[in-house]
Design an enzyme around this catalytic site. Structure first.
Site, short mmCIF file in Angstrom:
data_model
loop_
_atom_site.label_atom_id
_atom_site.label_comp_id
_atom_site.label_asym_id
_atom_site.label_seq_id
_atom_site.Cartn_x
_atom_site.Cartn_y
_atom_site.Cartn_z
N LYS A 15 1.79 77.62 77.86
CA LYS A 15 2.98 76.93 78.38
C LYS A 15 4.14 77.90 78.54
CE LYS A 15 3.27 74.11 74.85
NZ LYS A 15 2.09 74.56 74.07
N ARG B 226 -2.27 86.88 69.85
CA ARG B 226 -0.90 86.86 70.39
C ARG B 226 0.01 87.78 69.58
NH1 ARG B 226 2.30 81.42 71.47
NH2 ARG B 226 1.71 81.00 69.32
N ARG C 49 -1.83 72.81 63.72
CA ARG C 49 -1.04 72.54 64.93
C ARG C 49 -1.87 71.83 65.99
NH1 ARG C 49 0.81 78.38 66.12
NH2 ARG C 49 1.69 77.54 68.04
#
Ligand code: AP5
Ligand code: MG
Length: 214
Positions: free
Chosen positions: A13, A127, A171
């Protein structure tokens, strides 16, 4: 143009929102980035939200909704914006719809970046992010030019604290329970633009632009 980015944690996103914001010259508003910057600066809000982010839980709606409503009321949002990470609960979506109805408008598109859970955990472990300018990288998919160093500002890259595999699983669970229902919420309004987020970043971007127009 008013856009909402939907998708699981790590779906891409933020990566897409940043590019779309540059292309359409509208602000990229990421609630996660706002919370992380408040935590970094030790603000009152930062102190209140730190525990939620660290554990992978959602920040309560009462700390989130007014923040976003204030932000989208600012001058630079006059021609639209991209909301990344908001809404995340049905209540947040309803508040946004109400606020926009008051001004005679609605969200143009909810861009739903689809990536299966299996791919998410792998992405998150790779990441790296820049604590200074917020740029996001991936050690394999989107590596910085120099290992461990931000291309844009030269700061040392870090791993986000909530990217530990156990927190990522939490999450994802929260996403499926509380945020995924928003896809149906916006589908009922005919506003969802689905994209395959497993494709390379550039292809995902082109697929979105093809639908939104130049
Ligand atoms: P937030 O910061 O919004 O995190 P998130 O939704 O979990 O999403 P991420 O930022 O982890 O992923 P992303 O989809 O942006 O992916 P990215 O582009 O980085 O929220 C963090 C926390 O804040 C929440 O847990 C909650 O506590 C709180 N919060 C925030 N908003 C809230 C709200 N509204 N209400 C309540 N609480 C709230 O990409 C991921 C990785 O993949 C990167 O390494 C990237 O380089 C790589 N990548 C991207 N695209 C591709 C591609 N196409 N192919 C391969 N790799 C790719
Ligand atoms: Mg993000």
């Amino acid at each position: 143009m008013k856009l909402v980015m939907l998708g699981a944690p790590g779906a891409g996103k933020g990566t897409q929102a940043k590019r779309l914001a540059e292309k359409y010259r509208i602000p990229h508003i990421s609630t996660g980035d706002i919370f992380r910057s408040n935590i970094k600066n030790g603000t009152e809000l930062g102190k209140k939200v730190k525990g939620f982010l660290d554990s992978g839980a959602l920040v309560p709606d009462e700390l989130t909704v007014d923040l976003v409503m204030d932000r989208i009321g600012q001058e630079d949002c006059r021609n639209g914006y991209i909301l990344d990470g908001f809404p995340r609960t049905i209540l947040q979506a309803e508040k946004l719809t109400e606020a926009l109805q008051g001004k005679g408008g609605e969200i143009d598109w909810a861009v739903n970046v689809e990536v299966p859970d299996e791919a998410i955990v792998e992405r998150m472990s790779g990441r790296r992010m820049c604590p200074s300018c917020g740029a996001s990288y991936h050690v394999v998919n989107i590596p910085p030019k120099k290992e461990g160093v931000c291309d844009q500002c030269g700061a040392q890259l870090i791993t986000r604290p909530d990217d530990e595999p156990e927190t990522v699983r939490k999450r994802l669970e929260v996403y499926h329970q509380q945020t995924q229902p928003l896809i149906d919420y916006y589908k009922e309004k005919g506003r969802v633009l689905d994209v395959d987020g497993t494709k390379p970043m550039e292809q995902v971007f082109q697929a979105i632009v093809a639908r939104l127009g130049e």
